[in-house]
Scaffold this active site. Structure first.
Site, PDB file in Angstrom:
ATOM      1  N   HIS A  61     -15.034 -20.877 -56.793  1.00 50.19           N
ATOM      2  CA  HIS A  61     -14.860 -19.847 -57.810  1.00 50.19           C
ATOM      3  C   HIS A  61     -14.893 -18.472 -57.149  1.00 50.19           C
ATOM      4  CE1 HIS A  61     -16.129 -18.060 -61.980  1.00 50.19           C
ATOM      5  NE2 HIS A  61     -15.104 -17.467 -61.451  1.00 50.19           N
ATOM      6  N   GLU A  65     -10.965 -11.693 -57.903  1.00 49.28           N
ATOM      7  CA  GLU A  65     -12.140 -11.920 -57.042  1.00 49.28           C
ATOM      8  C   GLU A  65     -12.203 -10.864 -55.937  1.00 49.28           C
ATOM      9  OE1 GLU A  65     -14.696 -14.198 -57.490  1.00 49.28           O
ATOM     10  OE2 GLU A  65     -13.687 -14.597 -59.389  1.00 49.28           O
ATOM     11  N   HIS A  96     -15.254  -8.441 -56.405  1.00 50.82           N
ATOM     12  CA  HIS A  96     -16.363  -8.820 -55.505  1.00 50.82           C
ATOM     13  C   HIS A  96     -16.062  -8.551 -54.025  1.00 50.82           C
ATOM     14  CE1 HIS A  96     -18.147 -10.901 -58.944  1.00 50.82           C
ATOM     15  NE2 HIS A  96     -16.983 -11.497 -59.155  1.00 50.82           N
TER      16      HIS A  96
END
Ligand SMILES: *[C@@H]1O[C@H](CO)[C@@H](O)[C@H](O)[C@H]1NC(C)=O
Ligand SMILES: *[C@@H]1O[C@H](CO)[C@@H](O)[C@H](O)[C@H]1NC(C)=O
Ligand SMILES: *[C@@H]1O[C@H](CO)[C@@H](O)[C@H](O)[C@H]1NC(C)=O
Length: 318
Positions: free
Chosen positions: A96, A149, A153
């Protein structure tokens, strides 16, 4: 005679107005649910913007693997017509994300607005990404998960983790972590098998043997079958990418209680279903049947109502 028919006329008008009001109320309640969802995403965004204005300091990395059949079941539940991309290899966990995390909070997030995702940077590992870091939610943009992502992040990890200081090295590090801490392998070498249910302690004990107590177990509730499904394993790592305790991390749902030493949001007193591919197919099958039933019902319901309304108008005006 005249007075009687005016009375009936006003009676009919009142009924009609009541009917219209009811329809309006139903419409508004549907809208307010959508508004709630919109509000949730706006709040997430605001949270991110708040962290932007502060600093990008974080304590640990959370490396999250998720179970494709649970992700798919949740995605299909969220909206009618949603379909999934599933990994070609059956019974394989998927990545993920790798999330820089400060204790007791979420993020930091979106640390560098100008550092946009560019697919060219990860061409050498794209095939591997397509299998291991697959975007299960079909219909969303092809590279949507990776872009999300990276921007949310990756740009934060890049500021402090040498092994993740570029888009390529961020994703490549994720793939290497996936090899090193493979939940697929850990479960394959144990008695935990997809298609069965287990106690929280059983799953924890098996993972603890390989990872020490450096992970969180995340469940999702299935609103149709009412089961709690195994959803994610989040592994905590220090900045040198060594295993690290997860104490102090926040779980997404507020059901989270730090029950002794197991970091989880799963309910302790309910078994955890580890759904198999067949479980998913069966659920999809049942869902189709139910949808057909529901469609037939509303169709019949409307016919009956129109008939009743005609009868009423006939009675009033004759
Ligand atoms: C943000 O990203 C740009 C590349 O788009 C880079 O040149 C810059 O150094 C980054 N800023 C920080 C604070 O990392
Ligand atoms: C988890 O593993 C560690 C050793 O890595 C052990 O000391 C600890 O007791 C285990 N915890 C549980 C709950 O089994
Ligand atoms: C719904 O109605 C169609 C015919 O209109 C019928 O063929 C189908 O079996 C019905 N489905 C269910 C689940 O009752």
């Amino acid at each position: 005679m005249e007075a009687e028919s005016t009375k009936r006329f006003w009676y009919a008008m009142t009924l009609l107005i009541l009917l219209l009001i009811t329809i309006c109320i139903l419409k508004v309640s549907e809208c307010s649910r959508q508004n709630l969802e919109r509000k949730f995403f706006a709040e997430q965004r605001q949270l991110a913007l708040n962290t932007l204005r502060k600093d990008y300091v974080f304590d640990i990395l959370i490396f999250t693997q998720h179970w494709p059949y649970t992700v798919c079941a949740q995605w299909e539940e969220r909206h009618k017509g949603n379909e999934c991309n599933l990994p070609k290899i059956k019974n394989s966990w998927a990545i993920h994300g790798v999330w820089p995390t400060k204790y007791h909070t979420i993020g930091p997030l979106f640390c560098n607005d100008t550092w946009e995702f560019d697919i060219k940077n990860i061409e050498p590992i794209e095939d591997e990404m397509k299998e291991s870091w697959i975007n299960i939610e079909k219909g969303t943009p092809l590279y949507g998960l990776w872009k999300h992502e990276w921007e949310k992040h990756g740009t934060c990890a890049a500021t402090q983790i040498v092994a993740m200081n570029s888009e390529f090295s961020y994703f490549n590090s994720g793939l290497r972590l996936f090899d090193e801490f493979s939940i697929t392998k850990i479960f394959q070498q144990s008695y935990i098998k997809a298609g069965m249910s287990y106690k929280l302690e059983e799953i924890h004990e098996v993972l603890n043997r390989s990872l020490g107590n450096n992970f969180a177990i995340v469940c999702e509730k299935d609103h149709v079958t009412k089961e709690q499904l195994l959803f994610e394993i989040r592994i905590c790592l220090d900045k040198q990418l060594n295993l690290h305790s997860c104490d102090g991390i926040v779980m997404r749902t507020n059901e989270f209680r730090n029950s002794e030493e197991i970091v989880t949001n799963c309910k302790k007193d309910q078994d955890i279903v580890y759904p198999s591919y067949n479980w998913l197919i069966k659920k999809q099958w049942n869902r189709n049947i139910e949808e057909q039933h529901a469609q037939n019902k509303t169709w019949m319901y409307n016919v009956v109502n129109v008939y009743k309304l005609m009868k009423l108008i006939q009675w009033i005006t004759l």
